[in-house]
Design a protein around this motif. Structure first.
Motif, PDB file in Angstrom:
ATOM      1  N   PHE A  59       0.830  -1.202   0.000  1.00  0.00           N
ATOM      2  CA  PHE A  59       0.000   0.000   0.000  1.00  0.00           C
ATOM      3  C   PHE A  59       0.867   1.256   0.000  1.00  0.00           C
ATOM      4  O   PHE A  59       0.564   2.231  -0.700  1.00  0.00           O
ATOM      5  CB  PHE A  59      -0.913  -0.016   1.230  1.00  0.00           C
ATOM      6  CG  PHE A  59      -1.860   1.142   1.304  1.00  0.00           C
ATOM      7  CD1 PHE A  59      -2.936   1.236   0.438  1.00  0.00           C
ATOM      8  CD2 PHE A  59      -1.671   2.148   2.237  1.00  0.00           C
ATOM      9  CE1 PHE A  59      -3.811   2.306   0.498  1.00  0.00           C
ATOM     10  CE2 PHE A  59      -2.536   3.229   2.311  1.00  0.00           C
ATOM     11  CZ  PHE A  59      -3.608   3.300   1.431  1.00  0.00           C
ATOM     12  N   TYR A  60       1.960   1.231   0.775  1.00  0.00           N
ATOM     13  CA  TYR A  60       2.886   2.364   0.783  1.00  0.00           C
ATOM     14  C   TYR A  60       3.507   2.567  -0.598  1.00  0.00           C
ATOM     15  O   TYR A  60       3.614   3.702  -1.087  1.00  0.00           O
ATOM     16  CB  TYR A  60       3.977   2.119   1.829  1.00  0.00           C
ATOM     17  CG  TYR A  60       5.119   3.101   1.749  1.00  0.00           C
ATOM     18  CD1 TYR A  60       4.992   4.397   2.240  1.00  0.00           C
ATOM     19  CD2 TYR A  60       6.342   2.724   1.184  1.00  0.00           C
ATOM     20  CE1 TYR A  60       6.036   5.301   2.161  1.00  0.00           C
ATOM     21  CE2 TYR A  60       7.394   3.619   1.107  1.00  0.00           C
ATOM     22  CZ  TYR A  60       7.235   4.910   1.597  1.00  0.00           C
ATOM     23  OH  TYR A  60       8.277   5.801   1.506  1.00  0.00           O
ATOM     24  N   MET A  61       3.897   1.477  -1.237  1.00  0.00           N
ATOM     25  CA  MET A  61       4.503   1.584  -2.574  1.00  0.00           C
ATOM     26  C   MET A  61       3.501   2.120  -3.596  1.00  0.00           C
ATOM     27  O   MET A  61       3.875   2.878  -4.498  1.00  0.00           O
ATOM     28  CB  MET A  61       5.020   0.211  -3.013  1.00  0.00           C
ATOM     29  CG  MET A  61       6.264  -0.242  -2.285  1.00  0.00           C
ATOM     30  SD  MET A  61       7.655   0.889  -2.508  1.00  0.00           S
ATOM     31  CE  MET A  61       7.829   0.877  -4.288  1.00  0.00           C
ATOM     32  N   MET A  62       2.247   1.745  -3.458  1.00  0.00           N
ATOM     33  CA  MET A  62       1.215   2.255  -4.363  1.00  0.00           C
ATOM     34  C   MET A  62       1.103   3.773  -4.246  1.00  0.00           C
ATOM     35  O   MET A  62       1.018   4.486  -5.256  1.00  0.00           O
ATOM     36  CB  MET A  62      -0.124   1.588  -4.046  1.00  0.00           C
ATOM     37  CG  MET A  62      -1.295   2.081  -4.878  1.00  0.00           C
ATOM     38  SD  MET A  62      -2.812   1.194  -4.488  1.00  0.00           S
ATOM     39  CE  MET A  62      -3.059   1.679  -2.771  1.00  0.00           C
ATOM     40  N   ILE A  63       1.123   4.276  -3.012  1.00  0.00           N
ATOM     41  CA  ILE A  63       1.042   5.725  -2.803  1.00  0.00           C
ATOM     42  C   ILE A  63       2.298   6.413  -3.334  1.00  0.00           C
ATOM     43  O   ILE A  63       2.216   7.467  -3.980  1.00  0.00           O
ATOM     44  CB  ILE A  63       0.836   6.032  -1.305  1.00  0.00           C
ATOM     45  CG1 ILE A  63      -0.513   5.478  -0.847  1.00  0.00           C
ATOM     46  CG2 ILE A  63       0.904   7.532  -1.042  1.00  0.00           C
ATOM     47  CD1 ILE A  63      -0.773   5.644   0.630  1.00  0.00           C
ATOM     48  N   VAL A  64       3.464   5.830  -3.067  1.00  0.00           N
ATOM     49  CA  VAL A  64       4.720   6.426  -3.543  1.00  0.00           C
ATOM     50  C   VAL A  64       4.754   6.478  -5.060  1.00  0.00           C
ATOM     51  O   VAL A  64       5.121   7.495  -5.665  1.00  0.00           O
ATOM     52  CB  VAL A  64       5.925   5.634  -2.988  1.00  0.00           C
ATOM     53  CG1 VAL A  64       7.218   6.068  -3.686  1.00  0.00           C
ATOM     54  CG2 VAL A  64       6.049   5.833  -1.484  1.00  0.00           C
ATOM     55  N   MET A  65       4.352   5.398  -5.719  1.00  0.00           N
ATOM     56  CA  MET A  65       4.378   5.357  -7.184  1.00  0.00           C
ATOM     57  C   MET A  65       3.400   6.355  -7.795  1.00  0.00           C
ATOM     58  O   MET A  65       3.605   6.832  -8.912  1.00  0.00           O
ATOM     59  CB  MET A  65       4.060   3.940  -7.659  1.00  0.00           C
ATOM     60  CG  MET A  65       5.143   2.923  -7.328  1.00  0.00           C
ATOM     61  SD  MET A  65       4.674   1.221  -7.703  1.00  0.00           S
ATOM     62  CE  MET A  65       4.661   1.273  -9.489  1.00  0.00           C
ATOM     63  N   SER A  66       2.337   6.676  -7.057  1.00  0.00           N
ATOM     64  CA  SER A  66       1.366   7.647  -7.580  1.00  0.00           C
ATOM     65  C   SER A  66       1.919   9.075  -7.564  1.00  0.00           C
ATOM     66  O   SER A  66       1.294   9.972  -8.132  1.00  0.00           O
ATOM     67  CB  SER A  66       0.074   7.590  -6.765  1.00  0.00           C
ATOM     68  OG  SER A  66       0.287   8.061  -5.437  1.00  0.00           O
ATOM     69  N   THR A  67       3.063   9.299  -6.941  1.00  0.00           N
ATOM     70  CA  THR A  67       3.652  10.638  -6.887  1.00  0.00           C
ATOM     71  C   THR A  67       4.730  10.847  -7.952  1.00  0.00           C
ATOM     72  O   THR A  67       5.384  11.893  -7.954  1.00  0.00           O
ATOM     73  CB  THR A  67       4.277  10.892  -5.495  1.00  0.00           C
ATOM     74  OG1 THR A  67       5.365   9.982  -5.278  1.00  0.00           O
ATOM     75  CG2 THR A  67       3.234  10.714  -4.404  1.00  0.00           C
ATOM     76  N   TYR A  68       4.914   9.864  -8.840  1.00  0.00           N
ATOM     77  CA  TYR A  68       5.978   9.947  -9.843  1.00  0.00           C
ATOM     78  C   TYR A  68       5.402  10.168 -11.234  1.00  0.00           C
ATOM     79  O   TYR A  68       4.244   9.824 -11.510  1.00  0.00           O
ATOM     80  CB  TYR A  68       6.813   8.659  -9.844  1.00  0.00           C
ATOM     81  CG  TYR A  68       7.875   8.627  -8.775  1.00  0.00           C
ATOM     82  CD1 TYR A  68       9.208   8.872  -9.080  1.00  0.00           C
ATOM     83  CD2 TYR A  68       7.543   8.353  -7.448  1.00  0.00           C
ATOM     84  CE1 TYR A  68      10.190   8.837  -8.105  1.00  0.00           C
ATOM     85  CE2 TYR A  68       8.512   8.318  -6.457  1.00  0.00           C
ATOM     86  CZ  TYR A  68       9.837   8.565  -6.804  1.00  0.00           C
ATOM     87  OH  TYR A  68      10.792   8.546  -5.833  1.00  0.00           O
TER      88      TYR A  68
END
Length: 267
Positions: free
Chosen positions: A20-29
């Motif tokens: 879930f953390y990686m999903m949020i991080v990837m949405s910022t790129y």
């Protein structure tokens, strides 16, 4: 020993939350930056990805999914509760056959009857709408089986007999006595049906062709431009689709666990 248990639980929780953390991080790129390596820290492209999502009629699709999931929960609870109450608490000819039939239908893969179901929906004039992905929950074998087992263990027969002696009607018994007792089971099944309906992809894929009736799984799978798949925008959309699921589980987690474990331990 307790410290070791807490350490293990914390580690397992962190591992569970990492996707879930990686999903949020990837949405910022920016989309193309995702292919340069695995990002571990947030970037500054979140608002652009959100603009891409909302420009694609995201709110209407979000509303479609809410309508489908809430209506599916209501239909599944209604039919499964009636079936469970009838089979668990009434003695009549053919009861055992009906229970076996419910179990057998649970073993049949959904894909087996998919073509026939689509043809049936087109014949009654509701093809290419939201109704086919709602009506399917009216005949929910697992829900019926779950309510049969739950009512059999949770609702005392003596209590029902006392209510009948006092002159209470069968609908009154169901509404005033049975439903309050089986609230944990209802909450558990409502949570499961909401999740399954919310995440359903196959049935909307084969029944809906118009973008105005898309649900979130279809919307996310088609998000992007003609010659470019915007994975970063998809991650942003996915992050927002998990919000109702998180809220539902946070509010009903205690009742959900109580419903799952009901009848597991008998005195």
């Amino acid at each position: 020993m307790k410290k070791l248990m807490w350490i293990c639980l914390i580690l397992i929780s962190l591992l569970s939350l990492f996707p879930f953390y990686m999903m949020i991080v990837m949405s910022t790129y920016f989309n193309e930056d995702l292919f340069k390596g695995i990002p571990l820290l947030p970037s500054d492209y979140l608002f652009e990805n959100l603009k891409t999502v909302f420009k694609s009629d995201f709110l209407r699709v979000y509303g479609n999914s809410l309508i489908v999931s809430i209506t599916s929960v209501a239909l599944a609870l209604f039919t499964s509760t009636l079936i469970g109450y009838a089979i668990a608490k009434f003695k009549f000819r053919g009861r055992n056959f009906l229970q076996i039939f419910v179990i057998l239908t649970m073993m049949v893969p959904t894909q087996v009857g998919l073509i026939g179901y689509i043809i049936e929906m087109r014949h009654i004039g509701v093809g290419n709408t939201l109704w086919p992905i709602i009506f399917v929950w009216m005949a929910f074998p697992f829900g019926a089986f779950f309510m049969i087992q739950f009512m059999r263990d949770a609702v005392p027969n003596d209590l029902l007999e006392c209510a009948r002696i006092d002159g209470c009607t069968e609908p009154g018994i169901l509404l005033r006595i049975v439903l309050p007792i089986i609230k944990p089971g209802l909450a558990t099944m409502a949570t499961m049906v909401f999740l399954w309906s919310w995440n359903n992809y196959l049935l909307p894929l084969v029944t809906i062709n118009k973008s105005e009736w898309f649900t979130l799984p279809l919307f996310i799978s088609n998000l992007g431009m003609v010659h470019r798949t915007d994975y970063a925008a998809r991650m942003a959309a996915l992050a927002m689709t998990t919000v109702p699921v998180l809220i539902l589980f946070i509010l009903g987690s205690r009742t959900f666990m109580k419903g799952l474990t009901a009848g597991a331990v008998k005195g």
